[in-house]
Design a protein around this motif. Sequence first.
Motif, short mmCIF file in Angstrom:
data_model
loop_
_atom_site.label_atom_id
_atom_site.label_comp_id
_atom_site.label_asym_id
_atom_site.label_seq_id
_atom_site.Cartn_x
_atom_site.Cartn_y
_atom_site.Cartn_z
N PHE A 128 52.44 49.21 37.91
CA PHE A 128 51.38 50.00 37.28
C PHE A 128 50.20 49.13 36.88
O PHE A 128 49.05 49.58 36.94
CB PHE A 128 51.95 50.76 36.08
CG PHE A 128 53.10 51.66 36.46
CD1 PHE A 128 52.89 52.83 37.16
CD2 PHE A 128 54.41 51.31 36.14
CE1 PHE A 128 53.94 53.65 37.52
CE2 PHE A 128 55.47 52.12 36.50
CZ PHE A 128 55.23 53.30 37.19
N GLU A 129 50.47 47.88 36.51
CA GLU A 129 49.38 46.96 36.21
C GLU A 129 48.60 46.62 37.48
O GLU A 129 47.37 46.46 37.45
CB GLU A 129 49.92 45.69 35.56
CG GLU A 129 50.47 45.92 34.15
CD GLU A 129 51.07 44.66 33.54
OE1 GLU A 129 51.07 43.60 34.22
OE2 GLU A 129 51.53 44.72 32.38
N PHE A 130 49.32 46.51 38.57
CA PHE A 130 48.67 46.25 39.86
C PHE A 130 47.72 47.38 40.22
O PHE A 130 46.57 47.15 40.61
CB PHE A 130 49.75 46.10 40.95
CG PHE A 130 49.21 45.88 42.34
CD1 PHE A 130 48.75 44.63 42.73
CD2 PHE A 130 49.17 46.92 43.25
CE1 PHE A 130 48.25 44.43 44.01
CE2 PHE A 130 48.69 46.73 44.54
CZ PHE A 130 48.22 45.48 44.91
N ILE A 131 48.19 48.62 40.07
CA ILE A 131 47.35 49.78 40.36
C ILE A 131 46.13 49.80 39.43
O ILE A 131 45.00 50.07 39.87
CB ILE A 131 48.15 51.08 40.22
CG1 ILE A 131 49.28 51.14 41.25
CG2 ILE A 131 47.24 52.30 40.35
CD1 ILE A 131 48.82 51.17 42.70
N GLU A 132 46.35 49.50 38.17
CA GLU A 132 45.25 49.49 37.19
C GLU A 132 44.20 48.46 37.57
O GLU A 132 42.99 48.73 37.49
CB GLU A 132 45.81 49.20 35.80
CG GLU A 132 44.77 49.24 34.69
CD GLU A 132 45.39 48.98 33.32
OE1 GLU A 132 44.62 48.63 32.40
OE2 GLU A 132 46.61 49.12 33.18
N ASP A 133 44.64 47.28 38.01
CA ASP A 133 43.70 46.24 38.42
C ASP A 133 42.92 46.66 39.67
O ASP A 133 41.72 46.39 39.79
CB ASP A 133 44.45 44.93 38.69
CG ASP A 133 44.84 44.20 37.41
OD1 ASP A 133 44.32 44.58 36.34
OD2 ASP A 133 45.67 43.28 37.47
N LEU A 134 43.60 47.30 40.60
CA LEU A 134 42.91 47.78 41.80
C LEU A 134 41.83 48.79 41.44
O LEU A 134 40.72 48.74 41.96
CB LEU A 134 43.91 48.41 42.77
CG LEU A 134 44.81 47.47 43.57
CD1 LEU A 134 45.74 48.28 44.46
CD2 LEU A 134 43.99 46.51 44.43
N VAL A 135 42.17 49.72 40.56
CA VAL A 135 41.21 50.74 40.16
C VAL A 135 39.96 50.09 39.56
O VAL A 135 38.82 50.49 39.86
CB VAL A 135 41.84 51.73 39.16
CG1 VAL A 135 40.77 52.62 38.54
CG2 VAL A 135 42.89 52.59 39.87
N LYS A 136 40.15 49.08 38.70
CA LYS A 136 39.00 48.39 38.10
C LYS A 136 38.12 47.77 39.17
O LYS A 136 36.87 47.86 39.11
CB LYS A 136 39.50 47.31 37.14
CG LYS A 136 40.12 47.85 35.86
CD LYS A 136 40.61 46.71 34.98
CE LYS A 136 41.27 47.24 33.70
NZ LYS A 136 41.82 46.12 32.87
N SER A 137 38.74 47.14 40.16
CA SER A 137 37.96 46.52 41.24
C SER A 137 37.25 47.56 42.08
O SER A 137 36.08 47.38 42.44
CB SER A 137 38.89 45.68 42.12
OG SER A 137 39.43 44.58 41.41
#
Length: 269
Positions: free
Chosen positions: A185-194
């Motif tokens: 879920f942290e990975f997805i969150e970081d992708l969304v920010k990028s």
Amino acid sequence: MIQYQLKDWKEIVPWQNGNCSTLHWFALTDAHYWFNFKGVEFPKYSDEIIREWKPENDSKFVHYPFARIFWDICEVIRHVENSVPNEIFQKINSLDKLKKYIELLKNWIELAWDESDEQFDEVYEVARGWLYCRRLDFGYLTGGPDCFLIRNEDQLHIYWFAEYQNDKGISLWSSHEGTFSCNYFEFIEDLVKSFKAFGLDMNKQISALLESNPTDLEIDSEQILTNQSQYEELVSAFENKKLLYADTPDWKHIVNTMNEISRQLESRI
């Protein structure tokens, strides 16, 4: 997690459309991009190949429209969202195990396949498909690396190997293989920010282009704005877990097929 350097529209080589030069939305996403896995940059070209190429700039990262990797990530996440059960994950939970499993599939094709479409579809594709739909596609690159994203419970495990060499024996990539794990879920969150940051940069890119109104380029401003809106809608779907996710695989059938492939090969050795 994923980083990029968007090129200014004035530096992007226009695409040819008959006798006209044009910049459409896809071309406007031209960028250098890479992942940063806690200090490990991937994919990244090797120092040796950079010296061989003698580029005009010193970028060591993939140069291609960012839209491509964005679409590919969206596609692979449709499948990664489904967690791989422990019974299967234990078979590929290291780089060595993953390589051995890929080799197993290759050996089955060479030694056990009866060359019928039925067996190919019912055995090989079942044992291979669940894995390769979790493979991030770098096929548009010469010697593109293999990169698999495997979710097991709430952890994401990323495996890559990039062993391609040119005809002089020079390794293309700086990291020949590696692994990285993090909370899914942290990975997805970081992708969304990028992806959101890229969207903002693209809005500035598009505004600068349209305000400049270059007379030597064919520009379909309405289509560019439509494509930008579609990008932002897809980012929103990504963030709000509204992608068209793949159906949950029949994991029991996949396990049985994987075991059957192993048994068939063992009987021929």
